[in-house]
Design a protein around this motif. Structure first.
Motif, PDB file in Angstrom:
ATOM      1  N   ARG A 124     -10.098  -0.859   3.875  1.00  0.00           N
ATOM      2  CA  ARG A 124      -9.839   0.552   3.605  1.00  0.00           C
ATOM      3  C   ARG A 124      -8.373   0.888   3.359  1.00  0.00           C
ATOM      4  O   ARG A 124      -8.068   1.942   2.828  1.00  0.00           O
ATOM      5  N   SER A 125      -7.479   0.009   3.765  1.00  0.00           N
ATOM      6  CA  SER A 125      -6.062   0.298   3.615  1.00  0.00           C
ATOM      7  C   SER A 125      -5.525  -0.336   2.347  1.00  0.00           C
ATOM      8  O   SER A 125      -5.743  -1.516   2.084  1.00  0.00           O
ATOM      9  N   SER A 126      -4.805   0.445   1.589  1.00  0.00           N
ATOM     10  CA  SER A 126      -4.240  -0.082   0.346  1.00  0.00           C
ATOM     11  C   SER A 126      -2.758  -0.393   0.476  1.00  0.00           C
ATOM     12  O   SER A 126      -2.226  -1.200  -0.272  1.00  0.00           O
ATOM     13  N   THR A 127      -2.096   0.206   1.453  1.00  0.00           N
ATOM     14  CA  THR A 127      -0.652   0.038   1.523  1.00  0.00           C
ATOM     15  C   THR A 127      -0.134  -0.611   2.806  1.00  0.00           C
ATOM     16  O   THR A 127       0.925  -1.209   2.796  1.00  0.00           O
ATOM     17  N   THR A 128      -0.851  -0.496   3.893  1.00  0.00           N
ATOM     18  CA  THR A 128      -0.378  -1.004   5.173  1.00  0.00           C
ATOM     19  C   THR A 128      -0.782  -2.455   5.369  1.00  0.00           C
ATOM     20  O   THR A 128      -1.918  -2.829   5.104  1.00  0.00           O
ATOM     21  N   LYS A 129       0.152  -3.247   5.853  1.00  0.00           N
ATOM     22  CA  LYS A 129      -0.150  -4.635   6.199  1.00  0.00           C
ATOM     23  C   LYS A 129      -0.776  -4.629   7.593  1.00  0.00           C
ATOM     24  O   LYS A 129      -0.107  -4.392   8.593  1.00  0.00           O
TER      25      LYS A 129
END
Length: 129
Positions: free
Chosen positions: A47-52
């Motif tokens: 679901r996350s596109s930017t957070t590592k």
């Protein structure tokens, strides 16, 4: 003669006194280091596109979302400029057993998961060594 069925209140999942005590102790202990479960990590990565997303996270805030949601935790990862917000149930996190509040967390997780399983949920507790 028409029989009226009695409407029963569903059994509560959480013990309100236990939750209040736990929230107080958690709030005093913030921020807390935790580990996300592998299943939660997979979901967050999808679901996350930017957070590592990493196994290690920090719980920065806790709140009670009623009997339906239980104790929720606001998570942060090692990113300084995070733009996404991550909230998860405390049952999807593992905490160091040496923490002063670890026993209370484990008791709450065990109790909640047991009650949820009675209702058909398949939540598994997290462990941290």
């Amino acid at each position: 003669m028409i029989r009226q069925s009695r409407i029963r209140n569903p059994p509560l999942i959480d013990n309100r006194d236990q939750v209040e005590r736990l929230l107080g102790k958690l709030t005093e202990s913030l921020p807390l280091s935790a580990l996300v479960t592998p299943a939660l990590m997979a979901t967050l990565c999808e679901r996350s596109s930017t957070t590592k997303i990493t196994l290690d996270c920090t719980v920065t805030e806790v709140m009670y979302m009623g009997d339906e949601g239980g104790v929720m935790c606001h998570l942060t990862f090692d990113e300084k400029d995070a733009t996404e917000v991550f909230l998860t149930s405390i049952t999807h996190l593992a905490f160091d057993r040496r923490l002063p509040v670890a026993r209370e967390i484990a008791a709450y997780q065990k109790h909640r998961i047991k009650r949820l399983r009675r209702g058909g949920s398949t939540v598994a507790p997290a462990t941290h060594s």
